[in-house]
Design a protein around this motif. Sequence first.
Motif, mmCIF file in Angstrom:
data_model
loop_
_atom_site.group_PDB
_atom_site.id
_atom_site.type_symbol
_atom_site.label_atom_id
_atom_site.label_comp_id
_atom_site.label_asym_id
_atom_site.label_seq_id
_atom_site.Cartn_x
_atom_site.Cartn_y
_atom_site.Cartn_z
ATOM 1 N N GLN A 248 0.823 -1.204 0.000
ATOM 2 C CA GLN A 248 0.000 0.000 0.000
ATOM 3 C C GLN A 248 0.858 1.255 0.000
ATOM 4 N N THR A 249 1.947 1.234 0.767
ATOM 5 C CA THR A 249 2.865 2.371 0.776
ATOM 6 C C THR A 249 3.527 2.544 -0.582
ATOM 7 N N ARG A 250 3.906 1.436 -1.207
ATOM 8 C CA ARG A 250 4.502 1.493 -2.539
ATOM 9 C C ARG A 250 3.537 2.140 -3.543
ATOM 10 N N VAL A 251 2.287 1.741 -3.500
ATOM 11 C CA VAL A 251 1.297 2.279 -4.438
ATOM 12 C C VAL A 251 1.127 3.782 -4.216
ATOM 13 N N GLU A 252 1.025 4.196 -2.946
ATOM 14 C CA GLU A 252 0.849 5.617 -2.662
ATOM 15 C C GLU A 252 2.089 6.418 -3.065
ATOM 16 N N LEU A 253 3.281 5.861 -2.822
ATOM 17 C CA LEU A 253 4.500 6.583 -3.181
ATOM 18 C C LEU A 253 4.648 6.691 -4.696
ATOM 19 N N ALA A 254 4.347 5.612 -5.417
ATOM 20 C CA ALA A 254 4.389 5.666 -6.874
ATOM 21 C C ALA A 254 3.391 6.693 -7.404
ATOM 22 N N GLY B 48 5.653 14.572 5.826
ATOM 23 C CA GLY B 48 4.285 14.285 6.207
ATOM 24 C C GLY B 48 4.192 13.013 6.999
ATOM 25 N N ARG B 49 3.110 12.878 7.741
ATOM 26 C CA ARG B 49 2.866 11.655 8.508
ATOM 27 C C ARG B 49 2.548 10.488 7.589
ATOM 28 N N ASP B 50 2.244 10.801 6.336
ATOM 29 C CA ASP B 50 2.034 9.780 5.314
ATOM 30 C C ASP B 50 2.277 10.438 3.962
ATOM 31 N N VAL B 51 2.175 9.654 2.896
ATOM 32 C CA VAL B 51 2.433 10.179 1.550
ATOM 33 C C VAL B 51 1.450 11.293 1.175
ATOM 34 N N PRO B 52 0.141 11.111 1.393
ATOM 35 C CA PRO B 52 -0.787 12.189 1.022
ATOM 36 C C PRO B 52 -0.473 13.515 1.709
ATOM 37 N N GLN C 174 -6.270 13.650 3.542
ATOM 38 C CA GLN C 174 -7.197 12.597 3.115
ATOM 39 C C GLN C 174 -8.453 13.159 2.467
ATOM 40 N N LEU C 175 -8.688 14.450 2.640
ATOM 41 C CA LEU C 175 -9.830 15.074 1.978
ATOM 42 C C LEU C 175 -9.634 15.131 0.474
ATOM 43 N N VAL C 176 -8.393 15.337 0.021
ATOM 44 C CA VAL C 176 -8.135 15.520 -1.406
ATOM 45 C C VAL C 176 -7.453 14.320 -2.063
ATOM 46 N N TRP C 177 -6.830 13.437 -1.290
ATOM 47 C CA TRP C 177 -6.047 12.348 -1.873
ATOM 48 C C TRP C 177 -6.869 11.423 -2.769
ATOM 49 N N PRO C 178 -8.074 10.967 -2.371
ATOM 50 C CA PRO C 178 -8.850 10.086 -3.274
ATOM 51 C C PRO C 178 -9.122 10.739 -4.629
ATOM 52 N N ARG D 284 -7.982 9.532 -8.433
ATOM 53 C CA ARG D 284 -8.905 9.390 -9.565
ATOM 54 C C ARG D 284 -8.384 10.154 -10.780
ATOM 55 N N ARG D 285 -7.886 11.367 -10.560
ATOM 56 C CA ARG D 285 -7.318 12.138 -11.662
ATOM 57 C C ARG D 285 -6.126 11.401 -12.271
#
Length: 253
Positions: free
Chosen positions: A18-24, A180-184, A234-238, A242-243
């Motif tokens: 999951q981290t790999r997907v978000e980082l990519a 950041g505390r996470d990728v997003p 997390q408000l904008v990441w999804p 999609r974009r």
Amino acid sequence: MIPLPDLPRPACSDEEWQTRVELAAAYRLVALFGWDDLVFTHISARVPGEPGAFLINPYGWLFEEITASSLVKVDAQGQKLTDNPFPINPAGFTIHSAVHAARDDAHCVLHTHTLNGVAVSAQQAGVLPLSQQSIFVLSSLGYHDYEGVALRDNEKPRLVEDLGRGNYLMLRNHGLLTVGRDVPEAFLNMYLFESVCAIQVRAQAGGACTHVNPDIIAGARQQAAQVTKGLGAQLVWPGLLRRLSRRMPGYDA
């Protein structure tokens, strides 16, 4: 044309994947927004459950080409932990290993060399309180003086000290860095940082500028939590994903 190799999905935990997907996704979004500098900047993310290990780009791949499987896993000394034929950027390792080692909360570190960012980093006054976006950056901003290409370990303590507990670091005469505390969160922080620099350069070109009241900057973090309803990035990441899926699919391979 020299094709990229089709790297197999590495054996890893669901959390690492999951981290790999978000980082990519973050790499490709940087390319999509036009913040990339060919192959010369970097984004890293900690590997869940593996202290000291983090993921970074294979050196030589364009950001628009990065996939979850292509990311290189390294330890705190820069040694590869997975079978990947590509090296990593040595300057990238110096910067990212320093921040990850010093900041337990810095799960993602993002660095750019954008024209706007470098332009403002060369200005003596740095970031000015000229926009609504600027108040969020100024409430958590540090500066690090230029010491040449970041290749020396002895620069790490100064870089870490200059970042402190902030989320934004302006690398003088060099570029921008966010954590950041996470990728997003690291990505949204960079979106704000880059926007602030672009607005500043344009505003300065137009003449005398009005500055935001310092009292407003003091309450910026509370205002950020309110405006995002406590969701933060997390408000904008999804929507960003999609974009990305519409315009640059394949990052999750």
